[in-house]
Design an enzyme around this catalytic site. Structure first.
Site, short mmCIF file in Angstrom:
data_model
loop_
_atom_site.label_atom_id
_atom_site.label_comp_id
_atom_site.label_asym_id
_atom_site.label_seq_id
_atom_site.Cartn_x
_atom_site.Cartn_y
_atom_site.Cartn_z
N CYS A 1 38.84 48.89 -27.64
CA CYS A 1 39.23 49.25 -26.36
C CYS A 1 40.86 48.94 -26.33
O CYS A 1 41.21 49.76 -27.18
CB CYS A 1 38.75 47.59 -25.74
N ASN B 1 42.58 44.94 -27.35
CA ASN B 1 41.94 44.31 -28.70
C ASN B 1 42.09 42.77 -28.33
O ASN B 1 42.28 42.01 -29.12
CB ASN B 1 42.35 44.89 -30.02
N CYS C 1 40.09 41.49 -25.33
CA CYS C 1 39.14 41.13 -24.49
C CYS C 1 37.69 41.70 -24.75
O CYS C 1 36.98 41.08 -25.62
CB CYS C 1 39.27 41.57 -23.04
N ARG C 2 37.35 42.93 -24.81
CA ARG C 2 36.14 43.73 -25.01
C ARG C 2 35.85 43.71 -26.31
O ARG C 2 34.85 43.23 -26.87
CB ARG C 2 35.97 45.07 -24.01
N SER C 3 36.76 44.43 -27.24
CA SER C 3 36.61 44.79 -28.35
C SER C 3 36.47 43.45 -29.43
O SER C 3 35.49 43.39 -30.02
CB SER C 3 37.18 45.71 -29.07
N ASP D 1 36.61 47.05 -18.17
CA ASP D 1 37.90 46.19 -18.27
C ASP D 1 37.54 44.94 -17.60
O ASP D 1 37.75 44.91 -16.42
CB ASP D 1 39.05 46.83 -18.33
P1 4NP Z 1 40.94 44.90 -23.50
O1 4NP Z 1 41.44 44.36 -22.07
O2 4NP Z 1 41.16 46.50 -23.39
O3 4NP Z 1 39.33 44.65 -23.32
O4 4NP Z 1 41.45 44.17 -24.50
C1 4NP Z 1 42.84 44.49 -21.79
C2 4NP Z 1 43.70 43.71 -22.12
C3 4NP Z 1 45.18 43.89 -21.73
C4 4NP Z 1 45.50 44.90 -20.85
C5 4NP Z 1 44.34 45.67 -20.67
C6 4NP Z 1 43.13 45.42 -20.68
N1 4NP Z 1 46.74 44.95 -20.57
O5 4NP Z 1 47.13 45.71 -19.83
O6 4NP Z 1 47.72 44.50 -21.22
#
Ligand code: 4NP
Length: 150
Positions: A3, A6, A8-10, A119
Site C-alpha cells: 500500500c 505500510n 494500514c492496509r498492507s 485507503d
Molecule cells: P496505508 O494508509 O497506505 O493503507 O498504510 C496510509 C497511511 C499513511 C498515509 C496515507 C495512507 N499518509 O499519508 O501518511
C-alpha cells in the site's frame, strides 16, 4: 502486499494472509511494504491493530518498510491495494517478468473488475472493518489460486 504507507492496509493484508494460510496448513512467505517512505520503521496504525485484534489476529509487532527492487526477486506475487499503488509498483519493476508478478489485491476475488482496497487512513474505524472484510475475501481467493497453481 503493498500500500502507500505500510501502516494500514498492507500490514492488515499481511496478518490476514498469514492467518488464513496457517489455517489451511499452507507454507508461504508473506510480507508487506509501502511505496512511500513516510512511515518506515513504524508499527501499524492503532485502528488497524485493534480491528484485527477483534478477529484474533495480532499485527502489533510489524514494522513498516518501503518497497525495493529486490522484492521482485524475492516474491512470486505482488499485490498492490489500489491503482495508485499499482502504478508505483509497476514503475519500479525491472523487467516484464517482474511486472507479470503484480496483481491487484482483489484480482482473484473479483477478476476483470477494478476493486480497490480503499485507503482508510483519513476516515473512521468503519473503514478499517470494510478493509478487513474485503481483504478476507481477497486473500482467500488468492490462496485458492496459489493452492491450485503451486
Ligand atoms: P496505508 O494508509 O497506505 O493503507 O498504510 C496510509 C497511511 C499513511 C498515509 C496515507 C495512507 N499518509 O499519508 O501518511
Amino acid at each position: 502486499m503493498v500500500c502507500l504507507g505500510n501502516i494500514c492496509r498492507s500490514p492488515m493484508a499481511e496478518g490476514i494472509m498469514r492467518h488464513l494460510a496457517n489455517e489451511r496448513n499452507m507454507e508461504i512467505k508473506v510480507d508487506s511494504c509501502g511505496t512511500a517512505s513516510y512511515h518506515i520503521g513504524e508499527t501499524p496504525d492503532s485502528r488497524a491493530v485493534s480491528t484485527l485484534r477483534t478477529h484474533g489476529i495480532d499485527i502489533s509487532a510489524l514494522n513498516a518498510r518501503q518497497l525495493s527492487r529486490t522484492d521482485f526477486d524475492k516474491f512470486d506475487l505482488i499485490f498492490p491495494m489500489d491503482r495508485s499503488n499499482l502504478n508505483d509498483v509497476l514503475s519500479l519493476a525491472p523487467d516484464n517478468e517482474a511486472a507479470n508478478k503484480v496483481r491487484m489485491m482483489t484480482d482473484f476475488f473479483r477478476p476483470d473488475e477494478y476493486i480497490p482496497v480503499p485507503d482508510p487512513y483519513y476516515g473512521g474505524i468503519d473503514g478499517f472493518q470494510n478493509v478487513y472484510e474485503l481483504l478476507i475475501d481477497s486473500c482467500n481467493a488468492a490462496l485458492d489460486h496459489i493452492h491450485d497453481t503451486h
